[in-house]
Design an enzyme around this catalytic site. Structure first.
Site, PDB file in Angstrom:
ATOM      1  N   ASP A  33       0.862  -1.169   0.000  1.00  0.00           N
ATOM      2  CA  ASP A  33       0.000   0.000   0.000  1.00  0.00           C
ATOM      3  C   ASP A  33       0.911   1.235   0.000  1.00  0.00           C
ATOM      4  OD1 ASP A  33      -2.137   1.666  -0.051  1.00  0.00           O
ATOM      5  OD2 ASP A  33      -3.196   0.752   1.620  1.00  0.00           O
TER       6      ASP A  33
HETATM    7  C1  BGC Z   1      -5.095   3.094   0.163  1.00  0.00           C
HETATM    8  C2  BGC Z   1      -5.265   2.051  -0.906  1.00  0.00           C
HETATM    9  C3  BGC Z   1      -5.133   2.678  -2.266  1.00  0.00           C
HETATM   10  C4  BGC Z   1      -3.799   3.357  -2.351  1.00  0.00           C
HETATM   11  C5  BGC Z   1      -3.523   3.974  -3.701  1.00  0.00           C
HETATM   12  C6  BGC Z   1      -3.862   3.953  -0.054  1.00  0.00           C
HETATM   13  O1  BGC Z   1      -3.835   5.029   0.799  1.00  0.00           O
HETATM   14  O2  BGC Z   1      -5.039   2.463   1.418  1.00  0.00           O
HETATM   15  O3  BGC Z   1      -6.509   1.415  -0.762  1.00  0.00           O
HETATM   16  O4  BGC Z   1      -5.302   1.708  -3.265  1.00  0.00           O
HETATM   17  O5  BGC Z   1      -3.736   4.378  -1.383  1.00  0.00           O
HETATM   18  O6  BGC Z   1      -4.264   5.085  -3.927  1.00  0.00           O
END
Ligand code: BGC
Length: 713
Positions: A260
């Site tokens: 993530d």
């Molecule tokens: C979130 C994810 C997301 C990623 C990319 C993160 O902050 O937890 O779910 O896919 O950002 O945007």
């Protein structure tokens, strides 16, 4: 196949360690902001082969321009473009929690198919969905993005979404790679506070939290995203047990793992890595293939590889997984296949997409209460639509609205006008802001509502009150909205309370005061029209909650899948498992949802008293439509294992069927149960089924069931 292997091996053979590590680097553009920092010098890094994929960049024009730069890099490896397409891309569907309330797997798959078509037409190859984190805690803002509290239903939905996104062939113009997230257990942060510590037993993991990830991977999801939280004291992004032993070795996952947002560098905050190099090494060693935004793989891995601290062979494996996806997406054949403006225009929000989105919105809405049969309303007289969300288009789209355009969305008021035309007089007032009281607005609303025959009050959360980094310790309607509700009730007129939110709300007060309550979630682009369809009965509500609404926030985390305990609930016994001030159960439980008809259930019977191991048994219920018109209902089947080697939940969903009955019609509806339905993680977590007595229960919700017993021999 051979040509793929030959091509990729030859490509890998020409790559330096720096080139390889470049493929493991995911950078963020600035067309959306979904994390703490954006990446800099994108173009320079692409040109020098220091970037394998991008997120938060889309449109045929922009992706083409960046792809052209990638093709000027020394090895000319095309880029993958990823984005948070969570519930639609241009045409926005209800938030996933809402969509799950349709219990309509075909429709959910179709919504993902449409999202894939629009995303792909917009230059994208990869969507960060499905989010399959089970959660029992409505305080956690990200429950909006998931399928609710139940692992069995969540697994079915996860499979439908993966199929919808990926289709049969990734190279098809309507397919994108799915990314199952957030691995793992992200839905269980302590206190429901986003990013907080997770501390969970292996049993809870196996019984409740793992099944949907596993199902999505079984359905062929190509990628997995790690979670921000720790598991057993080790951050998920650096957790070798989780990513390698469990995911790859035990579950057989063959795709690739992305972290993530900035999760590699966040291991320093977690306190398991002292330096950037430590963090990169931990994550890579754990099994991560791609680093989202931290750029620590890019900076640290070459040295770690050269010094032997990280095996270059493992780097090769990671690179190969990513290159294989690029091949399967058709990127080496035509890197610009998804960069055609004309095609995009035909695909975006086309009438078919909008029609299906409208159907999805209708099916996601849940009729919580309709005591005096006020709904459906007649299209006549004077109707006042009041409330801070009544004319908000942006809030219809909800959190994570990708490239959704609020100007294309219908607000509840838009929907009302379209549905009613000249048949009735429509009045409107905001009455309050979402979070701040405003006496002028309140006075105006009272004046407007005074002259109405019926009030539709639209209250709830705006789009920023749920989703990521949007946990709430108090999940009631904001005070100013309660004040507006009181003022409306005081007028003594028929009043429909429509609530919108990205989470179950605490609506105990509202339930005592209102006769008529409809929950609309954040219903998407067509939400306003769908709402009018439901309010006036052009479509009878069918939605069933996939996450219970608590009576009080103090009950959280909660689920219908609770266990009996050694001192089961008994209102009249002091030493029983209960609260002094509220009952144990949900105000509106899992599976609850009414329609404009009444059904009678029963009797419920089993085809035999005994079921042989490896055999099956049929459980049937008679259901009768007591109303004077045809109506649909979703029946639910739950099971309970009465005595087992480990404690089992009081009930677990194991089947559902939607049926339509004519006025007065009775029908026998049957479910076939096999040993697989009776299987659970045994004492050592291997799946087993044990002989003994079971209860099968059928009914309209988890709290309203008729039971029959049978035995497994
Ligand atoms: C979130 C994810 C997301 C990623 C990319 C993160 O902050 O937890 O779910 O896919 O950002 O945007």
């Amino acid at each position: 196949m051979n040509s793929k292997k030959t091509f990729l091996n030859s490509l890998l053979g020409r790559m330096s360690i720096e080139d390889k590590v470049g493929q493991l680097n995911l950078l963020a553009g600035d067309m959306d902001v979904t994390g703490v920092k954006n990446s800099n010098d994108l173009e320079g890094k692409i040109l020098t082969g220091q970037c394998g994929a991008l997120l938060n960049v889309y449109t045929p024009h922009t992706t083409r321009a960046l792809q052209e730069i990638a093709l000027q890099s020394p090895l000319q490896i095309p880029l993958i473009f990823g984005y948070d397409v969570i519930h639609g891309h241009r045409t926005i569907f209800p938030i996933p929690l809402g969509l799950s309330c349709s219990w309509n797997l075909e429709l959910i798959e179709e919504s993902a198919r449409i999202a894939a078509a629009e995303a792909s037409a917009d230059g994208l190859h990869w969507v960060y969905s499905p989010m399959v984190d089970v959660s029992w805690d409505a305080r956690w803002g990200r429950v909006a993005e998931g399928a609710g509290e139940d692992p069995w239903l969540g697994s079915k939905i996860a499979v439908s979404m993966v199929r919808g996104y990926q289709g049969n062939n990734l190279a098809d113009p309507g397919s994108v790679m799915a990314c199952v997230k957030h691995f793992a257990l992200y839905g269980a942060p302590l206190g429901g506070r986003d990013y907080h510590t997770v501390d969970m037993s292996r049993r809870a993991m196996e019984e409740t939290y793992f099944p949907p990830y596993r199902a999505a991977i079984g359905a062929g999801a190509r990628t997995v995203m790690t979670a921000f939280n720790e598991i057993d004291g080790v951050p998920a992004s650096g957790n070798r047990w989780l990513l390698t032993n469990l995911l790859r070795e035990e579950w057989g996952f063959t795709g690739w793992i992305v972290t993530d947002y900035a999760a590699v560098s966040e291991m320093k905050n977690h306190g398991t890595a002292g330096t950037d190099a430590d963090a990169a090494k931990q994550a890579f060693h754990a099994g991560v293939d791609m680093d989202m935004v931290s750029e620590l793989f890019l900076i640290e891995l070459p040295e770690l590889g050269k010094s032997g601290a990280v095996s270059e062979n493992l780097i090769d494996h990671a690179v190969m997984r990513i290159l294989e996806s690029k091949w399967d997406l058709g990127l080496f054949d035509d890197p610009f296949a998804r960069c055609h403006e004309e095609h995009a225009k035909q695909v975006f929000m086309n009438p078919r997409h909008r029609k299906i989105a409208r159907q999805a919105s209708r099916e996601s809405m849940v009729l919580l209460k309709n005591e005096n049969g006020l709904l459906p309303l007649k299209r006549r007289g004077v109707i006042a639509m009041i409330g801070p969300l009544a004319d908000s288009r942006r809030d219809m789209l909800g959190c994570w609205a990708a490239a959704g355009d609020e100007s294309m969305a219908a607000s509840p008021l838009d929907g009302l006008h379209e549905a009613v035309g000249d048949d009735a007089v429509i009045l409107h007032a905001r009455g309050s802001d979402v979070l701040i009281s405003n006496n002028n607005l309140l006075d105006e609303a009272i004046k407007v509502a005074e002259s109405a025959d019926v009030i539709i009050l639209v209250l709830g959360e705006n789009w920023q009150m749920n989703g990521e980094a949007a946990s709430r310790a108090n999940i009631r309607l904001p005070k100013c909205q309660r004040k507006l509700a009181k003022a409306m009730l005081k007028l003594g007129k028929p009043c429909v309370l429509v609530t919108m939110s990205g989470r179950p709300l605490e609506l105990s007060w509202e339930e005592r005061k209102f006769t008529t309550m409809l929950h609309a979630w954040a219903p998407g682009t067509e939400g306003g029209r769908a709402l009018a369809d439901v309010i006036f009965g052009a479509f009878a509500p069918i939605g069933k909650l996939t996450m219970g609404f608590p009576r009080c926030v103090g009950q959280l985390p909660m689920s219908y899948r609770e266990k009996n305990t050694g001192r089961p609930f008994d209102q009249n016994t002091a030493y029983s498992s209960k609260y002094l001030d509220v009952p144990n159960d949900a105000l509106f439980p899992f599976g609850h949802g009414l329609t404009y008809a009444t059904f009678a259930y029963g009797p419920v019977t089993a085809s035999a008293k005994e079921m042989s191991a490896g055999g099956s048994i049929t459980i049937s219920a008679v259901i009768t439509n007591l109303s004077d018109h045809s109506a649909s209902e979703t029946l639910q089947l739950y099971l309970r294992d009465l005595v087992a080697s480990v404690t089992r939940p009081l009930k677990e969903l194991r089947g559902f069927k939607r049926i339509t009955l004519e006025a007065g019609e009775s029908r026998v509806v049957s479910f076939r149960i096999t040993t697989a339905d009776l299987t659970f993680p045994g004492p050592d977590f291997t799946p087993i089924s044990e002989p003994g007595d079971f209860e099968a229960m059928i009914g309209p919700s988890s709290a309203n069931l008729i039971a029959v017993r049978f035995s497994l021999m």
